[in-house]
Every structure is written in C-alpha cells, then in structure tokens.
Scaffold this motif. Sequence first.
Motif, PDB file in Angstrom:
ATOM      1  N   LEU A 391      54.474 -81.869  -3.182  1.00  0.00           N
ATOM      2  CA  LEU A 391      54.473 -81.888  -4.646  1.00  0.00           C
ATOM      3  C   LEU A 391      55.374 -80.786  -5.200  1.00  0.00           C
ATOM      4  CD1 LEU A 391      50.684 -82.549  -5.370  1.00  0.00           C
ATOM      5  CD2 LEU A 391      52.583 -84.168  -5.563  1.00  0.00           C
ATOM      6  N   TYR A 392      55.368 -79.643  -4.537  1.00  0.00           N
ATOM      7  CA  TYR A 392      56.239 -78.545  -4.968  1.00  0.00           C
ATOM      8  C   TYR A 392      57.715 -78.943  -4.834  1.00  0.00           C
ATOM      9  CZ  TYR A 392      57.874 -73.714  -5.534  1.00  0.00           C
ATOM     10  OH  TYR A 392      58.490 -72.570  -5.988  1.00  0.00           O
ATOM     11  N   PHE A 397      62.900 -80.939  -7.375  1.00  0.00           N
ATOM     12  CA  PHE A 397      63.882 -82.000  -7.612  1.00  0.00           C
ATOM     13  C   PHE A 397      63.946 -82.355  -9.098  1.00  0.00           C
ATOM     14  CE2 PHE A 397      64.840 -86.540  -8.113  1.00  0.00           C
ATOM     15  CZ  PHE A 397      66.117 -86.577  -7.562  1.00  0.00           C
ATOM     16  N   ILE A 398      62.810 -82.408  -9.780  1.00  0.00           N
ATOM     17  CA  ILE A 398      62.791 -82.718 -11.215  1.00  0.00           C
ATOM     18  C   ILE A 398      63.534 -81.640 -12.001  1.00  0.00           C
ATOM     19  CG2 ILE A 398      61.276 -82.927 -13.238  1.00  0.00           C
ATOM     20  CD1 ILE A 398      59.208 -84.235 -11.381  1.00  0.00           C
ATOM     21  N   CYS A 399      63.322 -80.375 -11.643  1.00  0.00           N
ATOM     22  CA  CYS A 399      64.026 -79.275 -12.316  1.00  0.00           C
ATOM     23  C   CYS A 399      65.520 -79.345 -12.049  1.00  0.00           C
ATOM     24  CB  CYS A 399      63.468 -77.933 -11.847  1.00  0.00           C
ATOM     25  SG  CYS A 399      61.785 -77.595 -12.392  1.00  0.00           S
ATOM     26  N   LEU A 400      65.903 -79.682 -10.806  1.00  0.00           N
ATOM     27  CA  LEU A 400      67.316 -79.807 -10.468  1.00  0.00           C
ATOM     28  C   LEU A 400      67.962 -80.934 -11.263  1.00  0.00           C
ATOM     29  CD1 LEU A 400      69.600 -78.778  -8.604  1.00  0.00           C
ATOM     30  CD2 LEU A 400      68.856 -80.457  -6.911  1.00  0.00           C
ATOM     31  N   LEU A 401      67.252 -82.042 -11.410  1.00  0.00           N
ATOM     32  CA  LEU A 401      67.764 -83.167 -12.187  1.00  0.00           C
ATOM     33  C   LEU A 401      67.889 -82.788 -13.661  1.00  0.00           C
ATOM     34  CD1 LEU A 401      68.626 -86.142 -12.087  1.00  0.00           C
ATOM     35  CD2 LEU A 401      66.226 -86.768 -12.496  1.00  0.00           C
ATOM     36  N   ALA A 402      66.913 -82.036 -14.188  1.00  0.00           N
ATOM     37  CA  ALA A 402      66.977 -81.592 -15.587  1.00  0.00           C
ATOM     38  C   ALA A 402      68.200 -80.720 -15.818  1.00  0.00           C
ATOM     39  CB  ALA A 402      65.706 -80.829 -15.951  1.00  0.00           C
TER      40      ALA A 402
END
Length: 645
Positions: A391-392, A397-402
Amino acid sequence: MSLLQYAGRLFSVDTLDTRFTTSSKAPPSRIDPARPSPAEAGLKSSGQGRNGGEDIVSGASPPRWKSPEFIYHGLVFLVAVPLMFKTVYQVSQPSDPEYHKFAPLLTPGWIPGRMVDNSDDQYSSFRDNVPYLFIVMTLHPLLRRFYDAICSPVGGASDSELKRTPNSGTLTIESEYTRAERRLKQRTSFDAGFSILFLIALHGFSAPKVLIILYINYTIATQLKKEYVPTATWIFNIGILFANELGKGYPYSNIARRILPWPASSNTSAENDSNSNWGTLLDTYGGLIPRWEILFNVTVLRLISFNFDYYWSLNRSGGSPIEKKQLDAANLSERDRVDIPAKPQDYSFRNYLAYVLYSPLYLAGPILTFNDYISQQRYTPQSITRTRTLLYGIRLFICLLAMEVMIHFIYVIAISKSQPAWEVYTPFQLSMLGYFSLHHVWLKLLLPWRFFRLWSLIDGIDPPENVVRCMSDNYSVFAFWRGWHRSYNRWLIRYIYIPMGGSGGPGTKGKFKALFNLLVIFTFVAMWHDIQLRLLVWGWLIALFVLPETVATTLFPKKRWENHKEAYRVICGIGAVGNILMMMSANLVGFAVGLDGLKGLVQGIAGSYSGVVFLAFACATLFTGVQVMFELREEELRHGIKMKC
C-alpha cells in the motif's frame, strides 16, 4: 473489501507509518487500525484508544461535516480549487505573453501534446534516474537473499527465517539470542560490502574521500578521551560542511597541482600542463554522481548520531537495560530502540560503515539513529508487513503520477527561473505561482524520501516517515516542522534541542530560552541545507515566525475557552491564516523564488487597490481551509488517532 474501504486503508496514517497510531512507548503492531480486529474495535467502542488505554476518542467534538457552516466551506472549495488550477494553467499556455521567456526551459513530455517542466535541477536528477533506481531497489533484496543462502551456516537459518516467532517448548532464550546475533552479523556484513560497491558506483574515484571522512569521525568517537568526544564531533562535522562547500568536493586536479604535479612534457604547452595532471584523469571517473559533497549533508547527520549514541552508551551503568526492564528484545517500542544503547561490541567499524552507508537511506534518508538501526538488524520490526509495504508503494506511485501531471500542465519552476516581469501578472496569478511553486518543492522532496523509505521497508528496516501531511494541510508553524522532514526534526530534538535544555523550563525565562534554542537550531538547519545567505534568512524567518504562535498560545490558552469553544475555533482560525502567510513567505525565500522574487510577488499583490481586495478574499478563503483542517484533525481524534502535527 469495497473500493471506499480500500481507499480508506490506502490513505490511513497507519499505512504511512505505524508511529502515528502507536505510542512511542508501545511495541509496534501488525494490526491496521483502518481494519481493526474485533477485540480492538471493542476497545474503541468503550472509549479506550490504542495509546496505552487513554480515553482520547471521547475528547473529540461531534462531526460538523453536515452543518450549514461546512456546507458553505464545501461550496468555497468547489469554486476556489478548480479556479486555482485554471489560473496557473492559463499562465503556462503558449498564448501567455511571457511564454517565450520560459519556453526554452521546457522539454517534450510523455503526455501527448504537452511539454514538461523538468527545469528544477534537484528534481530532474531524481526523475531522470527513476528507472535505474527501481532496478537497484529490486536487485538489492535479491542479492541479500542470495548472500544469505550462501553464507548461512549448515543447520542455521537464512535471513528470511530469522524473524521473531512465538515462544514454544523447543525455542529457548539462548537460541533466540544466537539467531539474533547471527542475523545482525550477517546483515551488517552484507550492508557494509554492498554499500562500498554502491559508493564506488555513485562517486567513482571520489569514494575514498568519503571513506577517509568516515574513518576520521570514527576515530574521534572511539579514540579520543570521552569528555572531548561531543565537542570534537560537532567541530569536525560542522567543519566538514563548510570544507565540502568551499573545497567543491576536493577535486584531485587541485590536490595534484599542490602536492604532486604531473611532470612537464616537452610536447605540451605550459598552459596545458597547468590544467592537466593525474588528478584531472581521476576526476573524469566521478561515478553516477560526481558531486558527492552535495548529498553528503545527510551522511553528516548519521556521523553525529553514531558518535553521540556511542558516547552516551559509555555513561550507562553495567548490565543490560533490556533485562533490567524485562523487555521483549524482539519487539521493542520505538523509544526503547532509540534510547537503549547497543552492546559495546556493536560499535564496531563494520557496523559503523554498514549504518552510515546503508544503501537504501544513503542518498536522502530518512534518518535513522544508530541504536535503532542495530536493533532492527537483530529483529525485523513487527510494523513491517507485505500489505503495508504494498500500500505504501501504491501511495508513492500516486504521488509520482501527481507530480508528472503537474509538471506537464503547470510550468511554475520554468516561469520563476526565467525571471519574468512580475508586474504583468494579476495578484491572483502571482499568488498561485507562489503557491504551486511550494507544492512543487513539497513533491520534489516527498518523492525521493518515500522512494528510499520504500526500498528500506522492502529490505526489512523501518525508518520514520518524513512527510506526514500535504503541504496544504498545515496551519501551525510548530506542527509543520514536526511533520515536515520528520526524521530530521526528531534528530534535531535528540542531538541538539534536548542537550541544549529543550523547552527551557517554566515561566517567561524558560520561553525565551526555548526561543533561543530554536534560533540556534534553525541556524544549523539553514547551514546544513546549504551555506547560502537566502537559506540563512529562511532559517531566521522560521525562528522569528514561531514567536507570534508562541505569544498567541500564551494569551489565548485553550483551557480558558472551554465554555466558548466555537469562538475559540474562530480566533484560532484567524491566527492560523497569519501563520500560513508567514510560512509561505519563509519557504518561498528559502526554496523557491528567493528574497528578491518574494519582494516582486508581494509588490505585485499588495501594490494596488485590486491586490489588497484580492488579499482580503484570499485570507477569507484560507480561513475556510483552516476550518476544514481543524475538522480533519477532529475526525482523526474520533478514530482514536492523535498526532502533534
């Protein structure tokens, strides 16, 4: 599990770091509070929290989300947030009059039809190497498993088997101790060897320079008389910060020119002889990161940590603190892992090298103390589970995509670097340029920190999470610094703030002592980041901006407003708006536009009647944001989570 439940677990603070949901005095747990066990759910329903039975849930106020006030706040969000993005997106378009100035700083992006703003040198060095870093992060644990398979003695346990297991009739205390000691030796031996190879790959022929500094620091800790160690440690390490900056990493060409110049050749000119020598040849093989001195600041913190942990261990009386307190060595609380000194034999040069050069945390941290590192090398923390780590990784990955979406559609760094004519922008555009510049700073630091922490978690070491909250979810100067670069904040408290006297004691004199300590700390923080005037100004501004919050909490103590909670919430909201404006100003000076850039932004916003009107509306909008922040913390409290940041 429903999608909403999965999202709740994904973004729970326990997934981020179990230290937020478990008292530092309590051993870590494998239970995720976003999915509590029936027994734990029963405790919560009876008003008992996770932190030692304290009734923290009952201290929360009733939810306000459906009240008329928060319906209004929600409408403000629905209007303001899209408008914020739209405004800064428009000034990043080719149709903007200033586009021709920053267009050369843009490069083709992977999103069709979009250029990318990869002009920030610090972030671009990380972004360009992300594929290679993921390869190393994959290979490192595999190589460790291969090493364990080869080096485990016959009949012994491999690293993956050397985990805490429930006591049974066949598992004695002695055998558990032996397994832990074998695990420590095996892991630190691998870490020391791999880290030296990693160091050579990163810095090439500059690796011996790093090793020499490490050896001198180790000698200071272990060879000097005990009473000289603290002073010598600080002088040497602060001196190294200045020497690295002034010496530019000590190029071999400069060393050769002064000590052993290349013999002059009759076939070359005198000018070529002065600029070319054996040192120049060595400098050309600088590894993947030739400028090793830029990233050495984090290593300095580990050097100081080792020396002081060793120094304080010498002051302990005989006997094991773990045995005296009857603690479970395989599942110590975080405070015990940090405070209880390692064994005298653990302060060996091999363990020292393994700790200081530990590959997953070497480049950027997070920062782990030596005692904690040794403890986790003996026993894998209970807080590390496959689910949490997975989950971490998804959150990373979500932060990198943002970040990728942001730099493909919002070109704030390129605009700032192009030194635009600030007067051509409206006050709203100027404020959004500054705001999203800070968001870029937040993301560009968050991503490396979380990447390297993920690597460490995969490897079986759990360092503190560096970033607790989103940049836009902070209203307190004190809380911001507790939750931003959190491992560094904890390091400052342990090795500087507490030895200097901490909060200074009760009364006015104690408050002034605490403020003086903060001024010293932020001066060190500024020098540690980089020896530049703008960062020194940033450090002093932060120390100065702590003062209003200190005065406000003294004049408006919470206990006096118990019968006027709503009025107190409004007063705190007004003060928080001022805090946010001050924090944004200080961080813009230190990490984004600098002092001159801030002056241009302020003049553009406050230099006209329309700008003053905009500032008033902006403060009202910030007040709305602050009230939502207050309610988010109350929501955490309702779930039994109470954080100081």
